[in-house]
Design an enzyme around this catalytic site. Structure first.
Site, short mmCIF file in Angstrom:
data_model
loop_
_atom_site.label_atom_id
_atom_site.label_comp_id
_atom_site.label_asym_id
_atom_site.label_seq_id
_atom_site.Cartn_x
_atom_site.Cartn_y
_atom_site.Cartn_z
N ASN A 102 5.70 -0.96 -11.91
CA ASN A 102 5.09 -1.84 -10.91
C ASN A 102 5.95 -1.91 -9.67
O ASN A 102 7.13 -1.61 -9.69
CB ASN A 102 4.89 -3.24 -11.50
CG ASN A 102 3.89 -3.24 -12.62
OD1 ASN A 102 2.84 -2.62 -12.54
ND2 ASN A 102 4.21 -3.92 -13.71
N CYS A 103 5.32 -2.35 -8.58
CA CYS A 103 5.95 -2.51 -7.29
C CYS A 103 7.25 -3.31 -7.45
O CYS A 103 7.25 -4.31 -8.16
CB CYS A 103 4.99 -3.23 -6.35
SG CYS A 103 5.58 -3.40 -4.66
N PRO A 104 8.33 -2.86 -6.87
CA PRO A 104 8.50 -1.78 -5.89
C PRO A 104 8.98 -0.46 -6.49
O PRO A 104 9.30 0.45 -5.75
CB PRO A 104 9.57 -2.35 -4.96
CG PRO A 104 10.48 -3.08 -5.90
CD PRO A 104 9.54 -3.69 -6.94
N ASP B 76 0.04 1.61 -10.85
CA ASP B 76 0.09 0.35 -10.11
C ASP B 76 -0.87 0.41 -8.92
O ASP B 76 -0.71 1.24 -8.03
CB ASP B 76 1.52 0.11 -9.62
CG ASP B 76 1.69 -1.22 -8.89
OD1 ASP B 76 0.69 -1.95 -8.73
OD2 ASP B 76 2.82 -1.52 -8.49
#
Length: 79
Positions: free
Chosen positions: A15-17, A42
């Site tokens: 997931n981000c980042p 994501d």
């Protein structure tokens, strides 16, 4: 569409980042003009990866979505 690639970055499950951080490192190691395929799950990569390419001058050759998996082909800018 199939593109012959020089490297693949598999960021599935991240997931981000993390996907963009990994992308930054992978592109840095790629030869100028090289083609990188990115595989991600994501949804935020739909926003982040195109912006990454614009900001750093790389070409987003193509992007696709297949059943919750996001695919990107990025050509590294020439030095």
């Amino acid at each position: 569409m199939t593109h012959p690639v020089d490297a693949i970055l598999d960021a599935t499950g991240l997931n981000c980042p993390e996907p963009v951080m990994m992308l930054h490192n992978k592109v840095r190691d790629l030869a100028p003009g090289g083609l990188l395929k990115v595989i991600a799950t994501d949804p935020s990569t739909r926003r982040d990866i195109p912006k990454f390419c614009v900001f750093l001058g790389h070409e987003l050759v193509e992007q696709q979505e297949e059943a919750g998996t996001y695919l990107y082909w990025i050509r590294k800018k020439a030095d």
